[in-house]
Motif scaffolding. Structure first.
Motif, PDB file in Angstrom:
ATOM      1  N   UNK A   1       0.831  -1.203   0.000  1.00 26.33           N
ATOM      2  CA  UNK A   1       0.000   0.000   0.000  1.00 26.33           C
ATOM      3  C   UNK A   1       0.867   1.254   0.000  1.00 26.33           C
ATOM      4  N   UNK A   2       1.920   1.254   0.795  1.00 19.95           N
ATOM      5  CA  UNK A   2       2.788   2.426   0.918  1.00 19.95           C
ATOM      6  C   UNK A   2       3.505   2.722  -0.396  1.00 19.95           C
ATOM      7  N   UNK A   3       4.117   1.703  -0.996  1.00 21.87           N
ATOM      8  CA  UNK A   3       4.869   1.925  -2.235  1.00 21.87           C
ATOM      9  C   UNK A   3       3.945   2.246  -3.406  1.00 21.87           C
TER      10      UNK A   3
ATOM     11  N   UNK B   1       1.918   9.092  -6.469  1.00 20.92           N
ATOM     12  CA  UNK B   1       2.210  10.513  -6.229  1.00 20.92           C
ATOM     13  C   UNK B   1       3.382  10.967  -7.097  1.00 20.92           C
ATOM     14  N   UNK B   2       4.410  10.136  -7.207  1.00 22.39           N
ATOM     15  CA  UNK B   2       5.560  10.472  -8.051  1.00 22.39           C
ATOM     16  C   UNK B   2       5.145  10.612  -9.504  1.00 22.39           C
ATOM     17  N   UNK B   3       4.252   9.720  -9.953  1.00 26.21           N
ATOM     18  CA  UNK B   3       3.788   9.787 -11.340  1.00 26.21           C
ATOM     19  C   UNK B   3       3.027  11.092 -11.593  1.00 26.21           C
TER      20      UNK B   3
ATOM     21  N   UNK C   1       3.338  -1.462  -6.374  1.00 31.39           N
ATOM     22  CA  UNK C   1       2.872  -2.629  -5.618  1.00 31.39           C
ATOM     23  C   UNK C   1       3.882  -3.769  -5.678  1.00 31.39           C
ATOM     24  N   UNK C   2       4.476  -3.970  -6.845  1.00 34.48           N
ATOM     25  CA  UNK C   2       5.475  -5.039  -7.002  1.00 34.48           C
ATOM     26  C   UNK C   2       6.715  -4.760  -6.169  1.00 34.48           C
TER      27      UNK C   2
ATOM     28  N   UNK D   1       8.080  -6.974  -2.884  1.00 35.89           N
ATOM     29  CA  UNK D   1       9.437  -7.496  -2.702  1.00 35.89           C
ATOM     30  C   UNK D   1      10.003  -7.066  -1.351  1.00 35.89           C
ATOM     31  N   UNK D   2       9.898  -5.766  -1.063  1.00 37.69           N
ATOM     32  CA  UNK D   2      10.409  -5.270   0.211  1.00 37.69           C
ATOM     33  C   UNK D   2       9.631  -5.847   1.389  1.00 37.69           C
TER      34      UNK D   2
END
Length: 207
Positions: free
Chosen positions: A19-21, A27-29, A158-159, A163-164
């Protein structure tokens, strides 16, 4: 409790990362990545093309290096033919003899200029080759639209978050020193004996 069970109990951490990433990527996009605009110009070839081959040849007529160089020169652009090829796409419709010139750029006006200038040359070369009455059906100026990659940015975020999140869950599980079962005690300590539980007797009761 096995490590596998502990791992699955800690998977909520991965969900938080996802959710965070995803939110960060979105937002970056929106605020950091420049949008790409597309402009389309349409040209009607000869009113009654003799055959399908004639319509297909429109693309070859327009898609010549000399015309591309002339378009770049007329617009005063600092651009190579290779860069032009990446920005401009020419499509033909065999059923209607319509040629669509699609141009894309970070600048909406520049995209329109590329599409419209190429369309003007398309009319010239088609009329010269087939002595027809090709004409502009629609200019791209004022009809630009932005390409949306919102879904791609969210999926990418999300991907990365997944991973993280899994890595964090694995590290948390491996480093967990908590004792859940008697087996865990035997694994961590040298056990000399075990105090049995006697029903009805409170071992902590003070006399």
């Amino acid at each position: 409790m096995s490590r596998a069970v502990i791992f699955f109990k800690n998977l909520w951490r991965a969900i938080i990362y996802i959710v965070l990433f995803s939110a960060i990527s979105y937002v970056c996009y929106l605020f950091l990545i420049p949008q790409t605009y597309v402009s389309e110009s349409k040209v009607m070839g000869t009113s009654k093309p003799e055959n399908v081959t004639e319509v297909a040849s429109y693309k070859d007529l327009i898609n010549t290096t000399s015309i591309k160089k002339q378009v770049i020169e007329n617009l005063g652009l600092d651009m190579t033919v290779e860069e032009y090829n990446k920005k401009v796409e020419i499509q033909t419709d065999e059923d209607s003899a319509v040629v669509t010139i699609k141009a894309k750029d970070k600048n909406a006006l520049k995209a329109s200029d590329l599409a419209d200038e190429t369309a003007d040359f398309a009319v010239k070369v088609i009329n010269k080759e087939y002595k027809g009455k090709a004409k502009i059906l629609e200019y791209g100026i004022g009809n630009e639209y932005a390409i949306s990659n919102t879904n791609k940015s969210i999926i990418l975020g999300a991907l990365v978050g997944l991973v993280f999140g899994i890595l964090d869950t694995l590290i948390t599980t491996i480093s967990d020193k908590s004792i859940y079962t008697i087996k865990n005690i035997n694994e961590k300590y040298n056990v000399l004996g075990q105090i049995p539980r006697i029903d009805g007797v409170d071992l902590n009761e003070q006399k």
